[in-house]
Write an enzyme that holds these catalytic residues in place. Structure first.
Site, PDB file in Angstrom:
ATOM      1  N   CYS A 160       0.967  -0.781   0.016  1.00  0.00           N
ATOM      2  CA  CYS A 160       0.242   0.481   0.084  1.00  0.00           C
ATOM      3  C   CYS A 160       1.078   0.677   0.058  1.00  0.00           C
ATOM      4  O   CYS A 160       1.354   1.456   1.512  1.00  0.00           O
ATOM      5  CB  CYS A 160      -0.706  -0.141   0.960  1.00  0.00           C
ATOM      6  SG  CYS A 160      -1.789   1.066   1.159  1.00  0.00           S
ATOM      7  N   CYS A 354      -8.156   5.347  -7.348  1.00  0.00           N
ATOM      8  CA  CYS A 354      -7.442   6.517  -5.522  1.00  0.00           C
ATOM      9  C   CYS A 354      -7.462   8.258  -5.543  1.00  0.00           C
ATOM     10  O   CYS A 354      -6.932   8.262  -7.072  1.00  0.00           O
ATOM     11  CB  CYS A 354      -5.635   5.849  -5.846  1.00  0.00           C
ATOM     12  SG  CYS A 354      -5.173   6.356  -4.148  1.00  0.00           S
TER      13      CYS A 354
END
Length: 424
Positions: A160, A354
């Site tokens: 991540c 995102c």
């Protein structure tokens, strides 16, 4: 009546619990199990760290929230998932039986894999949890009163990367606001083969966009770099060649450091043969179902997904909210089909969306599907990204409090991408 247990109180767990309740009503019991008594909106943690948010602003009390929507809540950690006996062994030795289990546990944060890493007993900070971000916030004013070098990044094996980039640019923005940026050398360290890889081999032009941001903000970077050890005020790293051999070693001094760790599965699933892989991630088939134990499903960060491609250092694949929602919907529909005596037919789309906030502007990207080659490979940047993320935080928390089961990430992503394309 069947008992369906959801393990995990994060984005995946709440979405699964609400969707199961919406789909099945009162015909079956839905139980949410979490080692935390609150939900926290993880994407806002970098804002908590620099005092732009207070923890309570991004948290919801699960004791209040779940019963309101007819879902039983158990605020206990799970010691072991016991698939053979169809139950969870809880921390206090209570045994919680299930007919179906949805694992949405998120990861274990593997700070222990690098000496000196992590906020508890180590020398680096984290924004993986709101409590971690709060530890930064407690000393942020003190740091600003006596500023020094900052080192931010991700450890080898991390999966991540967005929060590392976000925190880098958000703290840089805050330092400029305080007019002390000139006193803070900044360095970014990552195992990614290039800036903007993100565990996805880039999306659109993220490489150029993020490199450009680094240059404009006078941030140095090291890619293909592993963190060997952290000591007080000092990080030892090694740059590697394409074959993984050592290229150069460096010692980076810091007054403040935030590093995202590698992830593993949680201890409760580690070593359960057939359920998890050697790193503890849950093995699933096309229907989010575990092949060895077909009454167990998994969604989110805890799911085993192979990397996009070979890299000199381990670089994991992120699981964004858009992907998690898709996994949840497929899981809920498949459980509904099984309860009706049919075989499961629903598969997740595994797309990525995102909003990476940089404090004053940001980068957004959409990857459909997440793993290349893609049908959509789009990225955009500007001040609108910052405000879009602020808006999404408010929108998401409001809807979750209402127990809504809309595909939040997908709707918001499609709307934003459409508006930006229209703007040219």
């Amino acid at each position: 009546m069947s008992t369906i247990v959801v393990l995990g109180g994060g984005i995946g767990g709440l979405s699964a619990a609400f969707e199961l309740k919406d789909e099945l009503g009162d015909a079956h019991e839905i139980v949410l199990v979490s080692d935390q008594d609150h939900f926290e909106f993880t994407p806002s943690n970098p804002w908590v760290a620099v005092l732009w948010r207070k923890p309570e602003a991004i948290r919801l009390d699960l004791y209040e929230l779940m019963p309101t929507h007819g879902i039983r809540f158990v605020a206990k950690a799970v010691r072991k998932v016991q698939p053979e006996s169809h139950n969870l062994l809880l921390e206090d030795e209570e045994v919680l039986p299930y007919n179906y289990l949805v694992i949405a546990s998120g990861p274990r944060l593997a700070f222990d894999e690098i000496p000196g890493l992590g906020p508890h007993g180590g020398f680096t900070q984290s924004v993986c949890k709101t409590d971690h971000a709060s530890l930064i916030a407690e000393k942020f004013d003190e740091f600003c009163a006596n500023p020094g070098p900052v080192v931010i990044g991700a450890a080898q094996g991390a999966s991540c990367y967005g929060p590392a980039y976000e925190y880098t640019f958000i703290i840089e923005t805050e330092l400029r606001k305080r007019k002390i940026r000139d006193r803070v050398p900044m360095t970014f360290v990552t195992p990614e083969p290039y800036v903007g890889h993100l565990g996805l081999d880039g999306v659109g032009d993220t490489k150029s966009m993020l490199e450009s941001e680094m240059r404009q903000r006078h941030i140095k970077w090291f890619t293909n770099s592993r963190i060997d050890q952290v000591e007080e005020g000092k990080m030892k790293i090694t740059e590697v060649n394409g074959d993984g051999s050592a290229k150069a070693s460096h010692e980076l001094e810091f007054a403040h450091s935030m590093v995202l760790p590698a992830f593993t599965g949680i201890e409760a699933v580690m070593g359960v043969e057939g359920l998890s892989n050697p790193r503890g991630f849950i093995i699933v088939d096309d229907y989010q179902r575990n092949p060895a134990f077909p009454d167990i499903f998994a969604v989110g960060v805890c799911v085993a997904i192979p990397p996009v491609g070979a890299t000199p250092l381990p670089v994991g694949v992120p699981k964004t909210g858009y992907m998690i929602e898709s996994m949840v919907t497929a899981t809920v529909q498949n459980i509904s089909e099984i309860l009706a005596g049919r075989e499961p037919t629903h598969t997740a789309t595994w797309n990525a969306f995102c909003l990476a906030d940089f404090g004053d502007r940001g980068v957004a990207f959409m990857a459909l599907p997440q793993i290349p080659p893609r049908n959509t490979n789009w990225s955009g940047s500007g001040k609108w990204v910052h405000w879009a993320k602020v808006g999404f935080e408010k929108y998401y928390l409001r809807k979750i409090k209402q127990g809504r089961v809309e595909p939040f990430f997908e709707k918001y992503a499609m709307r934003l991408m459409g508006v930006q394309k229209l703007r040219g």
